[in-house]
Design an enzyme around this catalytic site. Sequence first.
Site, short mmCIF file in Angstrom:
data_model
loop_
_atom_site.label_atom_id
_atom_site.label_comp_id
_atom_site.label_asym_id
_atom_site.label_seq_id
_atom_site.Cartn_x
_atom_site.Cartn_y
_atom_site.Cartn_z
N MET A 113 1.13 30.52 8.91
CA MET A 113 2.38 31.79 7.90
C MET A 113 2.68 30.93 6.79
O MET A 113 3.92 30.96 6.54
CB MET A 113 3.02 31.30 8.65
N GLY A 114 1.77 29.98 5.95
CA GLY A 114 2.60 29.36 5.05
C GLY A 114 3.47 28.06 5.21
O GLY A 114 3.23 27.79 5.89
N TYR A 115 3.56 27.75 3.69
CA TYR A 115 4.00 26.73 3.36
C TYR A 115 3.82 25.16 4.24
O TYR A 115 4.20 24.84 5.14
CB TYR A 115 5.69 26.43 4.73
N HIS A 120 1.15 22.10 5.15
CA HIS A 120 1.32 20.24 5.74
C HIS A 120 0.36 20.22 5.71
O HIS A 120 -0.47 20.69 6.54
CB HIS A 120 2.53 20.48 7.10
N GLU A 121 0.41 19.21 6.66
CA GLU A 121 -1.12 18.32 6.37
C GLU A 121 -2.06 18.68 7.64
O GLU A 121 -2.74 19.16 7.85
CB GLU A 121 -1.06 16.70 6.38
N GLY A 122 -0.49 19.03 8.60
CA GLY A 122 -2.47 19.97 9.93
C GLY A 122 -2.64 20.98 9.45
O GLY A 122 -3.20 21.50 10.30
N HIS A 123 -2.06 21.74 8.63
CA HIS A 123 -2.44 22.91 8.48
C HIS A 123 -3.99 22.75 6.98
O HIS A 123 -4.86 23.21 7.84
CB HIS A 123 -2.25 23.69 7.03
N ASP A 137 0.08 24.55 19.34
CA ASP A 137 -0.04 26.06 19.25
C ASP A 137 -0.81 25.78 20.57
O ASP A 137 -1.78 26.40 20.29
CB ASP A 137 0.38 26.30 18.65
N SER A 161 5.18 20.33 11.54
CA SER A 161 5.36 22.39 11.68
C SER A 161 6.11 22.45 10.09
O SER A 161 6.98 21.33 9.80
CB SER A 161 6.22 22.22 12.79
P1 AMP Z 1 1.45 28.69 11.29
O1 AMP Z 1 1.80 28.26 9.84
O2 AMP Z 1 2.31 27.58 12.00
O3 AMP Z 1 1.58 29.58 11.93
O4 AMP Z 1 0.11 27.70 11.76
C1 AMP Z 1 -1.37 28.02 11.20
C2 AMP Z 1 -2.22 26.63 11.84
O5 AMP Z 1 -2.21 25.47 11.64
C3 AMP Z 1 -2.03 27.82 13.84
O6 AMP Z 1 -3.60 27.42 13.99
C4 AMP Z 1 -1.63 26.03 14.61
O7 AMP Z 1 -1.42 25.37 15.52
C5 AMP Z 1 -1.86 25.49 12.94
N1 AMP Z 1 -0.89 23.90 12.92
C6 AMP Z 1 0.31 23.99 12.61
N2 AMP Z 1 0.92 22.77 12.50
C7 AMP Z 1 -0.20 21.94 13.38
C8 AMP Z 1 -0.59 20.44 12.96
N3 AMP Z 1 0.79 19.70 13.05
N4 AMP Z 1 -1.79 20.08 13.68
C9 AMP Z 1 -2.76 20.95 13.90
N5 AMP Z 1 -2.53 22.42 13.87
C10 AMP Z 1 -1.30 22.60 12.88
#
Ligand code: AMP
Length: 277
Positions: A27-29, A31-34, A147, A182
Amino acid sequence: MKVVETAADLKKLRDKLPGPVGFVPTMGYLHEGHLVLVRQAKSENASVAVSIFVNPTQFGPHEDFRQYPRDPKRDLALLEVEGTDVVFMPPVEEIYHPGFNSWVEVGRLARRLEGASRPGHFRGVATVVARLFDLVKPDRAYFGQKDAQQLLVIKKMAADLDMKLEVVAVPTVREPDGLAMSSRNTYLNPEERKQAAVLYQALTLAQELYNDGEKDAGAIRRQMTALIQKQPLADIDYISVAHAETLEELNEVKPPALVSMAVRIGKTRLIDNVVVG
Ligand code: AMP
């Protein structure tokens, strides 16, 4: 890196992409997790596609769809550095045609935890991911363990509907104090940000209790609750110790168990989890 907004342009590009294709829906924005997801997709596939789409149907009527942080320019710069091949950034009408009214509903699994707290959330998630899978046609799709329930729901959907792709789980990326990265962390003011570390502290406590021989799930939930309640800005939505695949709540902890939670810090609802065992 090619950036496309329509399904028709995506299709033209997709037909020419060297396979296998790895896909990271976001969903954009970013970070390192993405970016860790993107890197893993890059290392395991010939091409990588990323989508950026804030999906309205997975937000409840009183949730943060409108405020959800957006910064597409910065996102594209980050994705370029990672060597992303294609970025799909559709407007809402490209995913949901006028009058769109067909939904993917995953049963039991999607009704627990986040599904119980956020009615309709996983229907929105499963539907958009099914649409994106159909448009991108990936060989592998990457989802974060952050998630955990979403990951299970997507795996179940892909298996039940015989989708021809592999769903790959990627471990949670954390800040130095343990807070899971997040996009919503940006809502936290400095005091809230400090107190938000309690989520991971409670998960660590659960792991330690289990390692020390505590098998009573109720006792673990109670001690986690007590720890979180010490933070004045924290308000627990749920704390769960559940079977890691069925998400049924456990009385006795048997691995693999998913310890998960949703906690409001001020107005910001955060989720996190660990697998114990
Ligand atoms: P989102 O943009 O929040 O919908 O996340 C997109 C993808 O990135 C989803 O599969 C999330 O589970 C993953 N994601 C988000 N935050 C993290 C994180 N801190 N560590 C690992 N994966 C993440």
